[in-house]
Structure formats: C-alpha cells, structure tokens
Design an enzyme around this catalytic site. Structure first.
Site, PDB file in Angstrom:
ATOM      1  N   TYR A  86       0.877  -1.209   0.118  1.00 24.04           N
ATOM      2  CA  TYR A  86      -0.213  -0.027  -0.170  1.00 24.04           C
ATOM      3  C   TYR A  86       0.769   1.413   0.069  1.00 24.04           C
ATOM      4  CZ  TYR A  86      -4.341   2.616   0.949  1.00 24.04           C
ATOM      5  OH  TYR A  86      -5.249   3.733   0.988  1.00 24.04           O
ATOM      6  N   PHE A  87       2.305   1.154   0.070  1.00 22.98           N
ATOM      7  CA  PHE A  87       3.159   2.098   0.124  1.00 22.98           C
ATOM      8  C   PHE A  87       3.000   3.126   1.053  1.00 22.98           C
ATOM      9  CE2 PHE A  87       3.355   0.686  -4.475  1.00 22.98           C
ATOM     10  CZ  PHE A  87       4.431   0.212  -4.515  1.00 22.98           C
ATOM     11  N   HIS A  88       2.670   2.814   2.182  1.00 25.84           N
ATOM     12  CA  HIS A  88       2.568   3.605   3.503  1.00 25.84           C
ATOM     13  C   HIS A  88       3.890   3.012   4.338  1.00 25.84           C
ATOM     14  CE1 HIS A  88      -1.040   5.893   3.069  1.00 25.84           C
ATOM     15  NE2 HIS A  88      -0.931   5.395   1.863  1.00 25.84           N
ATOM     16  N   HIS A  89       5.135   3.375   3.935  1.00 27.92           N
ATOM     17  CA  HIS A  89       6.137   2.769   4.957  1.00 27.92           C
ATOM     18  C   HIS A  89       6.223   3.378   6.082  1.00 27.92           C
ATOM     19  CE1 HIS A  89       7.096   0.048   1.549  1.00 27.92           C
ATOM     20  NE2 HIS A  89       7.228   1.091   0.630  1.00 27.92           N
TER      21      HIS A  89
END
Length: 190
Positions: free
Chosen positions: A106-109
């Site tokens: 989801y690319f919310h590191h």
C-alpha cells in the site's frame, strides 16, 4: 480481525484500442491495512557499495492471505447484487488465482525507526504494549539513540502502521519536530 480498505475506482479509458472495447470501468482495490507478514533487509556483503538484499515478505503469513480472501468474498457478494452487476460487468480472474502473484504494498512505509517511550533514554527490550519496541531507535524527542545531533521526523517513527492513510500522522510528527527544534533554539517549551 484485520482491517481491509475496500476502494472502488472509476476509470475512463483514454487508450483508443481499449476504448473501443470498454468506455469506462470500475476497479475494486483490496488493501490490507495491518499486515502480519514481515519482510527483511539484510546486507549482501561487507562491501558498503553493494546493494542490500530485500525480501518484502508480502503475504508470507497465511492470516494476511485469509483476510484478503475474506474481503474478496465481500466484494463478490456486492458484485452479485443488482447494483453490483451494473458496475462489474465481468471479472477478469478470480481473486484467489492472482492474489499472491499480483499483491503489492500500500506504499505507506512506517515503523522502520520506531520511537522509544517517553522518559526512556536507552534501548531496553520491553513489551510493545508498554510503549516501546525492541527495534526502537529514536527517543521521544525524535533523537537517534547513540548518534549526536541527528533526529528523525517522518512516518518511520510511528510504532505501527495505522489503519488509515499516513498523511495526517506525518503532519503531526512534523509539527512535533518543529516544536522540539524551537524549544532547543530558544531554550524553553513552546
């Protein structure tokens, strides 16, 4: 129970070849918000110029797979309603056939540089429920433990991935960092 974000996206086709087949479409995105699976980053060698070995570990824990499959069943139930049949004219492939092959983050590191509980200046191993994680590397003033003059002020200090987009959290971390820097500059709390 794991949280799964269900999003419907409307797409208007701009590519002429595809446009002749489909004027517009809807895509259903199933986003696992609190994955249990963990990846790892390891050194490839002692050479600092050689890239690290990265294994994201996507869907390596069966609980994540089960949560997404359960969410896909909710989508299938929606798609089977009269309204859903109007939105989803066809399904290209059943979810269980492509889930592991096409899964992506989801690319919310976040949480790669967890924060120590307030008042603790050393890295002690405590339970996560007590506010500190064994992998914490910054203190409550965002200072990297053991490195003089370095602070981290981004989403990496969060103790865990929130079940929401991270933009608001990042704003608050930046606001907190600004207050801390002003406090250091003028010598008293703002």
């Amino acid at each position: 129970m794991q949280a799964v974000l269900y999003t419907l996206l409307s797409t208007v086709m701009k590519v002429s070849v595809v446009k002749s087949l489909v004027q517009s479409s809807y895509s259903a995105l199933l986003c696992l918000m609190s994955p249990v699976s963990h990846g790892r980053v390891t050194l490839a060698s002692r050479n600092p110029l050689e890239g690290a070995l990265i294994d994201p570990g996507y869907l390596s824990d069966q609980r994540d797979v089960d949560a997404l499959l359960a969410a896909s069943r909710v989508h299938d139930a929606l798609a089977a309603t009269p309204y859903g049949r109007g939105l989803f004219a066809m399904q290209l492939m059943p979810v269980h056939k492509w889930l592991k092959a096409l899964a992506c983050p989801y690319f919310h590191h976040v949480s790669t540089c967890r924060m120590v509980a307030k008042g603790h200046r050393t890295l002690e191993t405590r339970n996560e429920g007590e506010g500190m994680h064994e992998t914490a590397v910054v203190d409550d003033k965002l200072r990297v433990i053991g490195v003089e003059g370095l602070r981290v002020a981004d989403a990496s200090i969060a103790p865990h991935m929130p079940c929401a987009p991270t933009q608001a959290m990042s704003y608050m971390i930046g606001h907190h960092a600004a207050k801390l820097l002003l406090q250091d500059l003028i010598g008293h709390p703002t």
